[in-house]
Design a protein around this motif. Structure first.
Motif, PDB file in Angstrom:
ATOM      1  N   ASP A 138      -0.437  30.632  -2.257  1.00 15.64           N
ATOM      2  CA  ASP A 138       1.127  30.270  -2.250  1.00 15.64           C
ATOM      3  C   ASP A 138       1.345  29.369  -1.150  1.00 15.64           C
ATOM      4  O   ASP A 138       2.283  28.255  -1.101  1.00 15.64           O
ATOM      5  N   VAL A 139       0.855  29.778   0.034  1.00 20.14           N
ATOM      6  CA  VAL A 139       1.077  29.304   1.263  1.00 20.14           C
ATOM      7  C   VAL A 139      -0.212  29.087   2.235  1.00 20.14           C
ATOM      8  O   VAL A 139      -0.772  30.017   2.286  1.00 20.14           O
ATOM      9  N   CYS A 140      -0.308  27.923   2.617  1.00 18.81           N
ATOM     10  CA  CYS A 140      -1.691  27.707   3.531  1.00 18.81           C
ATOM     11  C   CYS A 140      -1.304  27.304   4.839  1.00 18.81           C
ATOM     12  O   CYS A 140      -0.678  26.218   4.926  1.00 18.81           O
ATOM     13  N   VAL A 141      -1.369  28.077   5.823  1.00 17.13           N
ATOM     14  CA  VAL A 141      -1.048  27.883   7.393  1.00 17.13           C
ATOM     15  C   VAL A 141      -2.395  27.551   7.999  1.00 17.13           C
ATOM     16  O   VAL A 141      -3.526  28.304   8.021  1.00 17.13           O
ATOM     17  N   ILE A 142      -2.486  26.224   8.666  1.00 17.23           N
ATOM     18  CA  ILE A 142      -3.572  25.697   9.196  1.00 17.23           C
ATOM     19  C   ILE A 142      -3.099  25.797  10.734  1.00 17.23           C
ATOM     20  O   ILE A 142      -2.257  25.129  11.342  1.00 17.23           O
ATOM     21  N   ASP A 143      -3.797  26.776  11.575  1.00 19.48           N
ATOM     22  CA  ASP A 143      -3.533  26.667  12.974  1.00 19.48           C
ATOM     23  C   ASP A 143      -4.528  25.997  13.625  1.00 19.48           C
ATOM     24  O   ASP A 143      -5.895  25.788  13.272  1.00 19.48           O
ATOM     25  N   GLU A 144      -4.036  25.037  14.649  1.00 18.77           N
ATOM     26  CA  GLU A 144      -4.734  24.328  15.470  1.00 18.77           C
ATOM     27  C   GLU A 144      -5.269  23.144  14.439  1.00 18.77           C
ATOM     28  O   GLU A 144      -6.447  22.813  14.543  1.00 18.77           O
ATOM     29  N   VAL A 145      -4.323  22.560  13.762  1.00 19.67           N
ATOM     30  CA  VAL A 145      -4.668  21.411  12.899  1.00 19.67           C
ATOM     31  C   VAL A 145      -5.344  20.142  13.436  1.00 19.67           C
ATOM     32  O   VAL A 145      -6.074  19.367  12.825  1.00 19.67           O
ATOM     33  N   HIS A 146      -5.248  20.211  14.981  1.00 17.33           N
ATOM     34  CA  HIS A 146      -5.797  18.917  15.621  1.00 17.33           C
ATOM     35  C   HIS A 146      -7.349  19.071  15.630  1.00 17.33           C
ATOM     36  O   HIS A 146      -8.014  18.074  15.964  1.00 17.33           O
ATOM     37  N   LEU A 147      -7.930  20.231  15.172  1.00 21.22           N
ATOM     38  CA  LEU A 147      -9.276  20.337  14.981  1.00 21.22           C
ATOM     39  C   LEU A 147     -10.134  19.364  14.051  1.00 21.22           C
ATOM     40  O   LEU A 147     -11.089  19.279  13.834  1.00 21.22           O
ATOM     41  N   LEU A 148      -9.121  18.528  13.380  1.00 22.17           N
ATOM     42  CA  LEU A 148      -9.451  17.475  12.384  1.00 22.17           C
ATOM     43  C   LEU A 148     -10.315  16.574  13.267  1.00 22.17           C
ATOM     44  O   LEU A 148     -10.983  15.956  12.703  1.00 22.17           O
ATOM     45  N   ASP A 149      -9.943  16.753  14.464  1.00 24.98           N
ATOM     46  CA  ASP A 149     -10.800  15.556  15.466  1.00 24.98           C
ATOM     47  C   ASP A 149     -12.081  16.189  16.139  1.00 24.98           C
ATOM     48  O   ASP A 149     -12.850  15.356  16.706  1.00 24.98           O
ATOM     49  N   ALA A 150     -12.668  17.519  15.742  1.00 23.01           N
ATOM     50  CA  ALA A 150     -13.585  18.007  16.278  1.00 23.01           C
ATOM     51  C   ALA A 150     -15.069  17.376  15.480  1.00 23.01           C
ATOM     52  O   ALA A 150     -15.013  17.439  14.187  1.00 23.01           O
ATOM     53  N   ASP A 151     -15.940  17.343  16.213  1.00 26.91           N
ATOM     54  CA  ASP A 151     -17.423  17.097  15.759  1.00 26.91           C
ATOM     55  C   ASP A 151     -17.531  17.665  14.712  1.00 26.91           C
ATOM     56  O   ASP A 151     -17.789  19.090  14.787  1.00 26.91           O
TER      57      ASP A 151
END
Length: 805
Positions: A138-151
């Motif tokens: 029902d809810v998804c919490v993304i911790d440290e979403v700036h990891l989108l930029d990780a290799d």
């Protein structure tokens, strides 16, 4: 604003009594609406509470929360931290690759904790009973979403969130450290303006004074480490003399220990007043008995410690506790600590900006890691300012100064692995034509960033690039396209590559080996080890000069002239692992390489099973078990028994019990005589009985046949153990050609003639017809072989000779 007033039923779930200013501003969006939320805030400003607020709202509504932790080590930490929820009657369940999944517990969990990689794997298999729980979030919490930029890891997070949103449309709450383009993340996740927060440096509880310090680079990298260490101590010394704490980040576990040892000597040389040798309480607490690591014990007495994932949980917990109490004044750690435990220090120094990765070689530390580490500077409630320093070579100083001044815009990394992720979506059946591809792409962060920076992302040519990627998948055999209506679907190769999380180049290599086996070519253990050692997953492995002699010694006698040094290193580690003796010089990287290799061998077994047959798959299973357990070839079947690992397998093998059949025959008394305790012997005996066990009955198979005549006989294969899938194969060779000389570990002799080959679920018995033809030869030798592709059991093989008159 007190927690008990806002959430009275969840007051005990929080580690504090009052919300801070940042938390108060985000609270209405989290609790009073169902909109998606994106919040960017400085490290140590209290972002974890935002995650907990979103979770509490969902739990109050009888929903299920999913928390995505950036790395595996932090999933365990959350499990410990959220005992508070368990005490309130809610269940927390961690799903990682290193734990056996209990689907029932996962389905009943109120809070799920997963890494991006595990969630990616689970969502790919969401339509299976084992992983259907991922569609009930029902809810998804993304911790440290700036990891989108990780290799590599970034693209996994990106496509997984896009997929999850299509599967069950959960509310998304994304949290990150400070990032300049938070609005792009908000656009991707459809977070409205009033639910998008960009908290600046003024929300940091302690002001950060960050900078770059250089050192004089020499020709010896080992000496350079100590130059950087002395520079780090120069920066930490003023704070240590004022009873302030310092945290120094280094590149590896081993370096934390070495740096702590050297720092103790240097602190004594500089006469810095540190240490707890006179602290009566420390000695009263039986310090030596409480700490398991002897080196750590000696360091702690001097007020110095080290922290890394290789320490026991007991020792890590003690280091964290004593650092928070101020007893440890100087702590050396790897980067994991920056992402996990909140251990701020007055002074933070990043000694190493480069690190050795077993799979990637020497790489630059991620800019995200650098900013995360520096964010640990400053202790709320104790310091007015925190000091953070990057120690680097003069040539790189400007790069890090720009990073500290401007931050790091978050980019999408999807383009780098677009083919792999596109193949996964096609294999799942969510994409059936080119328009579906474009619809899927529009759900990604890649598409949003392309709109924001069209030139950098070559956005005008996006459709052409996607079409080229799709055509490449077709050309390489992962996708089949109907020329009439241009519909697309995954081939078996594409499905297997997705299911086993393979790089496409590796899947092609595996499929090529399957073709060779299907064409009748013999393959042996070394062939399988080599195809894994040359997998794309190991492309960046490097062999250091000090490792070359050890590699040569392991590979002596094996032709490896076409292999790169890194590939030879992987092959040497796998050969050493299979024999139970990896050279000391190779052990630092061996654990990671072995873990990845066993996953690849499992995938190779599935390829062989699907495309080449059960006997080849069985060989891959035996090789996998040997690499994982380090057991001899003739004893590998013992590892199929629950409760038998490398040690027991070796012990039983030395006592002459090398197969599950031997174990059953020996009975509990024989196992006790072989050195097992009675309780263990009972479990091992029961485990051996639960495995399949084949017998071959030749019946009225002829002993002679006249030249030119023929006869059809029957051979009966019986499974006297547990039912299982089996491959039955009958081959014939002429005796005078020496074609039957055995080849250790081979799957099939290349000059044998296969007469019958079948794959069946063997419950009871199976009758196989065998034609006996009077050929122009002295003798014919028939071989019946029974292999179980899903168990690392040595195939049962029997032979019969027929004289030709």
């Amino acid at each position: 604003m007190e927690v008990a007033e806002v959430l009275p039923e969840f007051a005990d779930a929080f580690a504090f009594e009052e919300f801070n200013r940042m938390q108060r501003e985000a609270l209405p969006a989290l609790l009073e609406s169902d909109e998606n939320v994106v919040a960017s805030a400085p490290t140590a400003s209290g972002k974890t509470a935002l995650a907990e607020l979103a979770i509490c709202k969902t739990l109050a509504e009888d929903g299920t929360a999913l928390f995505i932790a950036p790395m595996r080590a932090l999933t365990n930490e959350k499990e410990d931290d959220w005992d508070r929820f368990e005490e309130l009657g809610y269940s927390v369940y961690v799903v990682t690759g290193e734990r056996d999944l209990n689907p029932r517990r996962a389905r009943r969990a109120d809070i799920l904790v997963m890494t991006p990689e595990k969630l990616d794997s689970a969502t790919r298999k969401h339509d299976s009973r084992r992983y259907d729980f991922v569609t009930d979030v029902d809810v998804c919490v993304i911790d440290e979403v700036h990891l989108l930029d990780a290799d590599r890891r970034g693209s996994v997070l990106e496509v997984t969130i896009s997929r999850l949103r299509r599967l069950c449309e959960p509310r998304i709450v994304a949290l990150s450290a400070t990032m300049p383009n938070v609005e792009d993340v908000a656009a991707w996740l459809d977070a409205p303006e009033d639910a998008t927060f960009e908290f600046g440096a003024e929300y940091r509880p302690v002001e950060l004074n960050a900078g770059v310090k250089t050192y004089t680079h020499g020709e010896n990298s080992f000496a350079d480490k100590y130059r950087r260490l002395y520079r780090a101590l120069d920066l930490a010394e003023p704070h240590l003399r004022e009873d302030g704490q310092s945290l120094v980040f280094v590149s590896s576990r081993q370096d934390t220990v070495r740096a702590a040892e050297k720092a103790r000597d240097e602190i004594a040389e500089r006469d810095i007043p540190m240490g707890v040798r006179g602290d009566f309480d420390y000695h009263n607490n039986d310090l030596k008995e409480r700490i398991e690591n002897e080196t750590l014990y000696k360091s702690v007495l001097d007020g110095v410690a080290f922290h890394h994932a290789g320490l026991s949980k007991n020792d890590r917990d003690l280091v964290e506790e004593w650092f928070k109490e101020g007893r440890i004044e100087l702590l050396f750690s790897t980067s994991t600590l920056a992402w996990g435990v909140n251990l701020p220090a007055r002074c933070v120094v990043i000694r190493d900006t480069k690190l050795h990765d077993p799979l990637e070689g020497e790489i630059d530390m991620s800019p995200l890691d650098v900013l995360q580490m520096l964010g640990r500077a400053g202790r709320p409630g104790y310091d007015d300012v925190g000091y953070g320093w990057v120690v680097c070579d003069t040539a790189e100083a400007d790069k890090y100064r720009r990073l500290l001044d401007d931050g790091k815009e978050i980019e999408s990394r999807l383009a780098e692995t677009l083919g792999t992720h596109l193949n996964a979506e096609i294999a799942m059946g969510t994409i059936t034509d080119l328009e579906d591809v474009m619809d899927w792409l529009e759900t990604t962060f890649y598409y949003v960033r392309g709109q924001s920076s069209p030139e950098a992302y070559d956005f005008p040519n996006l459709r052409r690039r996607v079409r080229d990627c799709l055509e490449d998948l077709v050309d390489r055999g992962f996708v089949a396209m109907d020329e009439t209506d241009l519909s697309i679907e995954a081939t078996p190769r594409g499905v297997l590559a997705s299911k086993y999380y393979l790089r496409l180049e590796t899947a092609v290599r595996f499929a090529t080996l399957c073709d060779r086996v299907a064409d009748g070519e013999a393959v042996a253990t070394d062939d399988l080890l080599e195809v894994v050692a040359t997998a794309a997953e190991f492309d960046s492995v490097s062999a250091r000069q000090a490792e070359r002699d050890a590699i040569d010694a392991v590979l002596v006698g094996q032709e490896t002239g076409d292999l790169e040094p890194g590939q030879r290193k992987v092959l040497a580690i796998l050969r050493g692992a299979a024999s139970g003796s990896v050279p000391t010089e190779l052990r630092s990287d061996a654990w990671v390489i072995r873990r990845n290799a066993t996953r690849l061998l499992s995938a190779l077994g599935a390829f062989l099973d699907r495309l080449a047959g059960p006997h080849a798959a069985n060989l891959a299973g035996r090789v996998e078990a040997r690499v994982e357990n380090g057991v001899a070839e003739d004893a590998v079947g013992l590892t199929a028994i629950d409760g038998i690992g490398p040690g027991r397998a070796s012990k039983l093998s030395k006592e002459g019990l090398s197969t599950p059949g031997d174990v059953v025959e020996a009975g509990i008394a024989g196992l006790v005589e072989a050195g097992l305790s009675e309780g263990v012997a009972e479990r091992v005996y029961e485990g051996a009985q639960s495995l399949p066990a084949a017998e071959i009955e030749w019946g009225s198979f002829p002993e002679t046949i006249e030249t030119g005549e023929n006869d059809v006989s029957e051979v009966t294969v019986r499974n006297v153990g547990e039912p299982a899938r089996a491959g039955i194969r009958v081959t014939v060779n002429v005796r005078e050609s020496d074609a039957l000389s055995s080849q250790s570990g081979t799957d099939v002799p290349d000059d044998g003639v296969e007469m019958t080959s079948t794959s069946t679920y063997l419950r009871g018995e199976e009758t196989v017809p065998v034609g006996v033809f009077g050929a122009d030869a002295d003798e014919l030798e028939f071989r019946v072989s029974v292999a179980f592709p899903e168990q690392p059991l040595v195939p049962l093989e029997e032979r019969r000779t027929v004289e030709v008159r």
